[in-house]
Design an enzyme around this catalytic site. Sequence first.
Site, short mmCIF file in Angstrom:
data_model
loop_
_atom_site.label_atom_id
_atom_site.label_comp_id
_atom_site.label_asym_id
_atom_site.label_seq_id
_atom_site.Cartn_x
_atom_site.Cartn_y
_atom_site.Cartn_z
N LYS A 1 12.45 -3.43 -4.01
CA LYS A 1 13.26 -2.60 -3.11
C LYS A 1 14.74 -2.89 -3.25
O LYS A 1 15.57 -1.99 -3.16
CB LYS A 1 12.83 -2.82 -1.65
CG LYS A 1 11.54 -2.11 -1.33
CD LYS A 1 11.27 -2.13 0.16
CE LYS A 1 9.87 -1.58 0.46
NZ LYS A 1 9.41 -1.88 1.82
N LYS B 1 3.17 3.75 -8.82
CA LYS B 1 2.43 3.90 -7.56
C LYS B 1 2.84 5.20 -6.85
O LYS B 1 4.02 5.55 -6.86
CB LYS B 1 2.80 2.69 -6.70
CG LYS B 1 1.88 2.40 -5.56
CD LYS B 1 2.34 1.15 -4.84
CE LYS B 1 3.66 1.34 -4.13
NZ LYS B 1 4.04 0.23 -3.25
N LYS C 1 6.21 7.12 -0.96
CA LYS C 1 7.03 7.99 -0.10
C LYS C 1 8.41 8.19 -0.69
O LYS C 1 9.07 9.18 -0.44
CB LYS C 1 7.24 7.33 1.27
CG LYS C 1 6.02 7.13 2.12
CD LYS C 1 6.39 6.28 3.36
CE LYS C 1 5.15 5.75 4.06
NZ LYS C 1 5.42 4.70 5.04
P1 TYM Z 1 3.48 1.02 4.09
O1 TYM Z 1 3.98 1.76 5.29
O2 TYM Z 1 4.33 0.97 2.88
O3 TYM Z 1 2.10 1.61 3.64
C1 TYM Z 1 1.03 1.77 4.56
C2 TYM Z 1 -0.28 1.43 3.90
O4 TYM Z 1 -0.51 2.29 2.79
C3 TYM Z 1 -0.82 1.51 1.63
N1 TYM Z 1 -0.33 2.22 0.44
C4 TYM Z 1 -1.10 2.55 -0.60
N2 TYM Z 1 -2.41 2.36 -0.85
C5 TYM Z 1 -2.89 2.83 -2.02
N3 TYM Z 1 -2.13 3.47 -2.95
C6 TYM Z 1 -0.81 3.69 -2.74
N4 TYM Z 1 -0.08 4.34 -3.64
C7 TYM Z 1 -0.24 3.20 -1.52
N5 TYM Z 1 1.02 3.24 -1.00
C8 TYM Z 1 0.93 2.62 0.20
C9 TYM Z 1 -0.13 0.19 1.84
O5 TYM Z 1 -0.71 -0.84 1.08
C10 TYM Z 1 -0.33 -0.01 3.34
O6 TYM Z 1 -1.60 -0.57 3.60
N6 TYM Z 1 4.16 -3.79 5.03
C11 TYM Z 1 3.32 -2.67 5.38
C12 TYM Z 1 3.29 -2.36 6.85
C13 TYM Z 1 2.92 -3.55 7.69
C14 TYM Z 1 1.63 -4.13 7.80
C15 TYM Z 1 1.79 -5.19 8.73
C16 TYM Z 1 0.41 -3.88 7.20
C17 TYM Z 1 3.76 -4.22 8.52
N7 TYM Z 1 3.08 -5.22 9.14
C18 TYM Z 1 0.72 -6.03 9.08
C19 TYM Z 1 -0.67 -4.71 7.56
C20 TYM Z 1 -0.51 -5.77 8.47
C21 TYM Z 1 3.89 -1.45 4.65
O7 TYM Z 1 5.03 -1.39 4.34
O8 TYM Z 1 3.03 -0.45 4.51
#
Ligand code: TYM
Length: 344
Positions: free
Chosen positions: A122, A206, A209
């Site tokens: 990032k 990947k 968003k």
């Molecule tokens: P975030 O908001 O980026 O993504 C949310 C969830 O979607 C999954 N994901 C994917 N899975 C498969 N293929 C993809 N291309 C893909 N893109 C995103 C992510 O792995 C995630 O599960 N850090 C986390 C948010 C968070 C969190 C937590 C998660 C904050 N605290 C505690 C679990 C436990 C995040 O940025 O997810």
Amino acid sequence: MTEQAPAAYAGPERVLSGVQPTGDLHLGNYLGALVKFARLQHEIPTFIFVADMHAITVWQEPAKLKQQVREIAAAYLATGLDPKVATIFAQSAVPEHAELAWVFNCVARLGWLDRMTQFKDKAGKHKERESIGLYTYPVLQAADILVYKATKVPVGDDQKQHLELTRDIAQKFNNDFGAPGFFPLPEALTQGPGARVMSLRDGTAKMSKSDPSDNSRINLTDDADAIAQKIRKARTDPDPLPETAEGLEGRAEARNLVAIYAALSGATEAAVLAEYAGQGFGVFKPKLADLAVSVMGPIGGEMRRLLADPAEIDRVLADGAGRARALAAPTVAEVKKLVGYWAG
Ligand code: TYM
């Protein structure tokens, strides 16, 4: 004398996960995370939150953030989370996350954070211009999980490293404060073909968003025409589908579409290949488009219906926050005592 193994966590199983309100959710978020939330809620007590504190590690328009939170909450409900079964809330409504994160900032080591690849991705070349919050982001994530003593964390593949850090923090806290088994060492649930959905335009990147091309992803809010068109335009190769997964070696785009089909249909990749071996993408893509439209199409409609009544979404979030705090507060009270705070 043999050293005693540290006591293992003996508390109940709990599921926790969250999504950042930083843009439209896509098929990767759905298959990597949301679809598992809805399934797990019937098996284990499940806590699912909207990570608005994580969102502000990069600039978010204050006037829009609340609505972005509601959109994620609507996506949770539209993909099958039941607020009577699961606890759904906004992270910022439970200040215990931040309180525990501070203690964890003092437990985690700089060297551990320096290894986090998501920060490197990032921040790129200009890390000195990023917020300190972006750097300590995974420490807050550890607090999100451990404040509920969660044992299982359904996430996509890209979160594995953050879960390893969470376990390291839990272990070090338990050791440092003489509290073996106080925090569990939570497990990332990343199984299944949807754990890493790739871009429809580039099978080596990947689905994300932040990809500038909207054709690279299927958004939860896309209508049937948009879904079908994006799949039709998805990059592929001219060869027919092979009989086994080995035949997908070096064919990243083909492998991605097969994995998406498997994840959406609940079949294994082997079963998908057994059905379509020898067929070209001229046959496979329309089948995939039909499947994607049948699964994803209704979700966008349901989200729009829910978002027309923001007061109802706010009621769900307020109720969830109350239930979440009831569990988080005693953990933080115990932590304060263990740390030796004046206020403990
Ligand atoms: P975030 O908001 O980026 O993504 C949310 C969830 O979607 C999954 N994901 C994917 N899975 C498969 N293929 C993809 N291309 C893909 N893109 C995103 C992510 O792995 C995630 O599960 N850090 C986390 C948010 C968070 C969190 C937590 C998660 C904050 N605290 C505690 C679990 C436990 C995040 O940025 O997810």
